[in-house]
Design a protein around this motif. Structure first.
Motif, PDB file in Angstrom:
ATOM      1  N   THR A 215       0.826  -1.200   0.000  1.00  0.00           N
ATOM      2  CA  THR A 215       0.000   0.000   0.000  1.00  0.00           C
ATOM      3  C   THR A 215       0.867   1.260   0.000  1.00  0.00           C
ATOM      4  OG1 THR A 215      -0.089   0.194   2.410  1.00  0.00           O
ATOM      5  CG2 THR A 215      -1.722  -1.252   1.348  1.00  0.00           C
TER       6      THR A 215
ATOM      7  N   TYR B  56       0.577   3.643   2.130  1.00  0.00           N
ATOM      8  CA  TYR B  56       0.959   3.879   3.527  1.00  0.00           C
ATOM      9  C   TYR B  56       2.240   3.118   3.878  1.00  0.00           C
ATOM     10  CZ  TYR B  56      -3.939   5.372   3.792  1.00  0.00           C
ATOM     11  OH  TYR B  56      -5.131   5.994   3.581  1.00  0.00           O
TER      12      TYR B  56
ATOM     13  N   ARG C 236      -1.383   0.805   7.618  1.00  0.00           N
ATOM     14  CA  ARG C 236      -0.897   2.141   7.973  1.00  0.00           C
ATOM     15  C   ARG C 236       0.044   2.113   9.163  1.00  0.00           C
ATOM     16  NH1 ARG C 236      -6.476   3.455   7.557  1.00  0.00           N
ATOM     17  NH2 ARG C 236      -6.584   3.774   9.809  1.00  0.00           N
TER      18      ARG C 236
ATOM     19  N   SER D 189     -10.480  11.349   5.919  1.00  0.00           N
ATOM     20  CA  SER D 189      -9.785  10.804   4.754  1.00  0.00           C
ATOM     21  C   SER D 189      -8.445  11.481   4.486  1.00  0.00           C
ATOM     22  CB  SER D 189     -10.672  10.923   3.512  1.00  0.00           C
ATOM     23  OG  SER D 189     -10.977  12.281   3.252  1.00  0.00           O
TER      24      SER D 189
ATOM     25  N   TYR E  86      -4.779  12.149   5.975  1.00  0.00           N
ATOM     26  CA  TYR E  86      -3.813  11.707   6.979  1.00  0.00           C
ATOM     27  C   TYR E  86      -2.668  12.718   7.047  1.00  0.00           C
ATOM     28  CZ  TYR E  86      -6.538   7.475   6.955  1.00  0.00           C
ATOM     29  OH  TYR E  86      -7.584   6.587   7.068  1.00  0.00           O
TER      30      TYR E  86
ATOM     31  N   ASP F 177      -6.937   9.948   1.076  1.00  0.00           N
ATOM     32  CA  ASP F 177      -7.530   8.663   0.695  1.00  0.00           C
ATOM     33  C   ASP F 177      -8.858   8.954  -0.012  1.00  0.00           C
ATOM     34  OD1 ASP F 177      -8.627   6.157   0.442  1.00  0.00           O
ATOM     35  OD2 ASP F 177      -8.019   5.482   2.437  1.00  0.00           O
TER      36      ASP F 177
ATOM     37  N   GLY G 121     -10.145   4.902  -1.596  1.00  0.00           N
ATOM     38  CA  GLY G 121      -9.186   3.829  -1.830  1.00  0.00           C
ATOM     39  C   GLY G 121      -7.976   4.227  -2.642  1.00  0.00           C
ATOM     40  N   LYS G 122      -8.038   5.353  -3.331  1.00  0.00           N
ATOM     41  CA  LYS G 122      -6.879   5.852  -4.067  1.00  0.00           C
ATOM     42  C   LYS G 122      -6.130   6.825  -3.164  1.00  0.00           C
ATOM     43  CE  LYS G 122      -5.411   8.316  -8.224  1.00  0.00           C
ATOM     44  NZ  LYS G 122      -5.833   9.049  -9.451  1.00  0.00           N
ATOM     45  N   VAL G 123      -4.927   6.422  -2.725  1.00  0.00           N
ATOM     46  CA  VAL G 123      -4.178   7.192  -1.730  1.00  0.00           C
ATOM     47  C   VAL G 123      -2.974   7.860  -2.394  1.00  0.00           C
ATOM     48  CG1 VAL G 123      -2.972   7.111   0.481  1.00  0.00           C
ATOM     49  CG2 VAL G 123      -4.876   5.542   0.038  1.00  0.00           C
TER      50      VAL G 123
END
Length: 256
Positions: free
Chosen positions: A2, A4, A26, A49, A51, A98, A101-103
């Motif tokens: 991911t 993260y 994460r 959403s 971070y 986020d 789901g696309k980060v």
């Protein structure tokens, strides 16, 4: 992997911040020595959403949470400018977004210098929990950190530090002298290089068993090193009968 985990690996993989780091989602978990562990995780402090911080939790494997702190990216990096983007004329607070789901980093992407500053902030916090007794009590020559003025008359100040390092060497100890290490590769008049060299000097200090302070005037940079030695429990030695000057005001502390 991911996003993260990728970002956490940039901080903790192949570094000396923690031992044996392990990553999941994460979160990164690593050892600090003996029974202490640290858990690092991305955290959203305002919008769910977004971070914008890393929370560090120091854990004892048998007794639970010892202490935790929050490192906001804005506190470490400040507000960042986004050139050629009219939507962020006043800059942007760095954060991972986020989007279902696309980060990815929102508008501003951290630089290598940003990651170095964040690693340094993490390292300074975690250093208070690392076990230093074996280093302080080991026999043989001591690693002695040479704390002396540098900026201003750099040439003469480097020579002064060299002479003091030579005295430490003659005593049978090992001088750790940033003045002899960094000026040839980092320009003290370049703010970015100077700040990077300061941070590296503090990392060197973490491995020392003693600090020797020299010079009739102690600069703000020297006081930063002296305070750091105090936080690490490193003895500070000086031949001055009084302190070089009144210590600078520290955030959240009264001047003494």
């Amino acid at each position: 992997m991911t996003v993260y985990e990728q970002e956490l690996r940039k901080l903790f993989d192949h570094s000396d911040l923690v031992d044996r780091p392990q990553f999941s989602g994460r979160v990164c978990v690593g050892d600090l020595g003996k029974d202490l562990r640290v858990r690092a995780e991305f955290l959203s402090t305002h919008i769910s959403s977004q971070y914008d911080a890393i929370r560090l939790t120091v854990l004892n494997r048998t007794e639970g949470v010892v202490e935790r702190t929050l490192l906001r990216f804005q506190d470490v990096w400040g507000k960042k400018q986004v050139p050629n983007n009219p939507n962020f004329r006043s800059g942007v607070i760095p954060h991972l977004w986020d989007d279902y789901g696309k980060v990815e980093w929102y508008a501003y992407h951290p630089t290598a210098a940003d990651y170095a500053a964040l690693r340094d902030a993490v390292g300074q916090y975690l250093s208070a929990f690392r076990e230093r007794t074996p280093e302080l009590e080991r026999s043989g020559p001591k690693l002695v950190y040479i704390c002396a003025p540098l900026r201003g008359d750099v040439t003469n100040n480097v020579e002064f530090a060299r002479q003091k390092a030579q005295e430490v060497f003659a005593e049978g100890n090992i001088p750790i002298c940033p003045h002899l290490l960094f000026p040839p590769v980092a320009d003290p008049t370049n703010p970015a290089q100077d700040e990077k060299a300061r941070a590296m000097g503090l990392r060197l200090l973490e491995s020392c068993q003693q600090m020797n302070v020299y010079g009739p005037v102690w600069t703000d940079g020297m006081w930063q090193e002296i305070y750091k030695a105090g936080e690490l429990g490193i003895p500070v030695m000086t031949d001055q009968t009084t302190i070089g000057r009144t210590p600078p005001r520290r955030s959240g502390r009264k001047e003494r």
